[in-house]
Scaffold this active site. Structure first.
Site, mmCIF file in Angstrom:
data_model
loop_
_atom_site.group_PDB
_atom_site.id
_atom_site.type_symbol
_atom_site.label_atom_id
_atom_site.label_comp_id
_atom_site.label_asym_id
_atom_site.label_seq_id
_atom_site.Cartn_x
_atom_site.Cartn_y
_atom_site.Cartn_z
ATOM 1 C CD GLU A 114 -1.750 -2.493 1.008
ATOM 2 O OE1 GLU A 114 -2.463 -3.383 0.728
ATOM 3 O OE2 GLU A 114 -0.673 -2.752 1.654
ATOM 4 C CG ASP A 128 -2.187 12.315 -16.285
ATOM 5 O OD1 ASP A 128 -1.918 12.168 -17.596
ATOM 6 O OD2 ASP A 128 -2.919 12.665 -15.765
#
Length: 159
Positions: A114, A128
């Site tokens: 995680e 991005d």
């Protein structure tokens, strides 16, 4: 040498049975870096990026990713995380962003994946959001810094 826990005697992948394990408090820290041109980093730091607050978006993406790790990595257990924190730091002298994530829970399995997922997805989100300005950014290294709790005990990267 330790054995792979996700592979049975026939060599088939399986999710580990943790039902008999004791619940303990477990925590993991991971880091990732995004290397970029000084001009790209300056757009982020100055808040002039046309897509908005890059760090805020990457932080939320990392937190969401930690909660969805079980959905992304096939043999990870769904976990009831009690804490996910993602910190981002511009290191202007080195033209990079450092991301550090912390995940914590009281449970039967660790939170390393995680923490690694949170840091990785935060880095991917920065890429991005900035790819229109610079396509040759480099993500890495991504690594586990520390983990506590569980049978295997404490692990910490040596400085």
């Amino acid at each position: 040498m330790s054995q792979f826990t996700h592979i049975n005697a026939s060599g088939e992948a399986n999710m580990v049975d943790v039902s008999a394990k004791a619940e303990t408090v477990r925590e993991a820290r991971a880091e990732a870096f995004v290397h970029m041109a000084p001009e790209t980093l300056q757009l982020i730091v100055s808040g002039q990026h046309h897509k908005g607050d890059v760090f805020a978006t990457a932080r939320i993406a990392g937190i969401q990713a930690a909660k969805k790790t079980w959905d992304l990595i096939p043999l990870c257990h769904p976990l009831l995380l009690s804490k996910v924190e993602v910190q981002l730091q511009a290191i202007e002298a080195e033209n990079k962003v450092r991301i550090e994530s912390v995940c914590k829970l009281a449970g039967k399995t660790g939170v390393e994946m995680e923490a690694l997922t949170a840091a990785s997805v935060a880095a991917l989100t920065i890429y991005d959001m900035c790819k229109a300005v610079q396509k040759d950014m480099v993500i890495g290294p991504v690594r586990l810094l520390e983990k506590t709790g569980g049978k295997s005990g404490h692990f910490k990267v040596e400085a």
